[in-house]
Design a protein around this motif. Structure first.
Motif, mmCIF file in Angstrom:
data_model
loop_
_atom_site.group_PDB
_atom_site.id
_atom_site.type_symbol
_atom_site.label_atom_id
_atom_site.label_comp_id
_atom_site.label_asym_id
_atom_site.label_seq_id
_atom_site.Cartn_x
_atom_site.Cartn_y
_atom_site.Cartn_z
ATOM 1 N N ARG A 119 -0.754 2.106 -1.313
ATOM 2 C CA ARG A 119 -1.083 0.682 -1.480
ATOM 3 C C ARG A 119 -1.357 0.378 -2.944
ATOM 4 O O ARG A 119 -2.059 1.131 -3.608
ATOM 5 N N SER A 161 -1.834 5.240 8.606
ATOM 6 C CA SER A 161 -1.658 4.059 9.456
ATOM 7 C C SER A 161 -2.889 3.785 10.320
ATOM 8 O O SER A 161 -3.053 2.676 10.822
ATOM 9 N N ASP A 219 5.724 -0.176 1.042
ATOM 10 C CA ASP A 219 4.798 -0.979 0.231
ATOM 11 C C ASP A 219 3.321 -0.887 0.607
ATOM 12 O O ASP A 219 2.484 -1.535 -0.014
ATOM 13 N N SER A 277 2.011 -1.709 3.578
ATOM 14 C CA SER A 277 1.643 -2.653 4.631
ATOM 15 C C SER A 277 1.992 -2.151 6.036
ATOM 16 O O SER A 277 1.639 -2.782 7.023
ATOM 17 N N THR A 291 4.803 -2.258 7.453
ATOM 18 C CA THR A 291 5.715 -3.224 8.084
ATOM 19 C C THR A 291 7.179 -2.870 7.851
ATOM 20 O O THR A 291 8.065 -3.637 8.208
ATOM 21 N N GLN A 313 8.547 -2.593 4.897
ATOM 22 C CA GLN A 313 8.990 -3.157 3.620
ATOM 23 C C GLN A 313 8.953 -2.091 2.539
ATOM 24 O O GLN A 313 7.971 -1.367 2.402
#
Length: 165
Positions: free
Chosen positions: A59, A76, A120, A122, A124, A126
């Protein structure tokens, strides 16, 4: 002439060390390396992380930022696990240096081994331009780092240029 010596992400050679308990076997890579001098390791497992384990992402930066303390690795399930990833990177570097490694083929997108892109942070899916912690550390110590796809592309180019006309 300097001989190339390789460090290869263990998952690319078929070892089931990924976070999900699987491998990322690249048969062409294994075939290309049969006559090469190489060592292999999973930085994450070498630092004590289990297989399987929760996914992890960096992050607020990339691997070099984590090494500087400006970014962190999170699992996670919300745990900050930067120190384990840093320890794994240094274990990989120690193995590479002990074996005079000149080149590394590291797993793309990994928070340890990604060399041209990582997730990234997140969770997600990405991706961002950046590198994992082991990739950053290797580059800081003069080791040429590529992804498995880049290695295979370089191998194909070399074979094409080596063929007689």
């Amino acid at each position: 002439m300097i001989h190339q010596r390789y460090f290869i992400s263990a998952c690319l050679l078929g070892q089931k060390v990924r976070y999900d308990g699987k491998d990322c076997l690249v048969s062409q890579l294994v075939q290309a390396l049969l006559d090469k001098n190489y060592v292999s390791l999973c930085p994450e497992v070498s630092a004590g992380l289990p297989t399987p384990r929760p996914a992890a992402e960096i992050r607020h930066g990339s691997g070099a930022d984590v090494l500087l303390g400006h970014a962190q690795v999170f699992s996670s399930d919300g745990h900050q696990i930067s120190e384990v990833f840093i320890q794994g990177a240094y274990k990989a570097l120690a193995l590479a240096q002990a074996n005079h490694v000149t080149h590394a083929v590291l797993k793309a997108n990994s928070p340890s081994c990604g060399s041209d892109g990582i997730y990234d942070g997140s969770f997600t899916g990405q991706k961002i331009v950046g590198e994992g912690i082991t990739a950053a550390l290797f580059r800081q110590h003069g080791i040429h780092v590529v992804t498995e796809q880049q290695f295979l592309a370089e191998l194909t180019q070399t074979k094409l240029t080596d063929e007689p006309n």
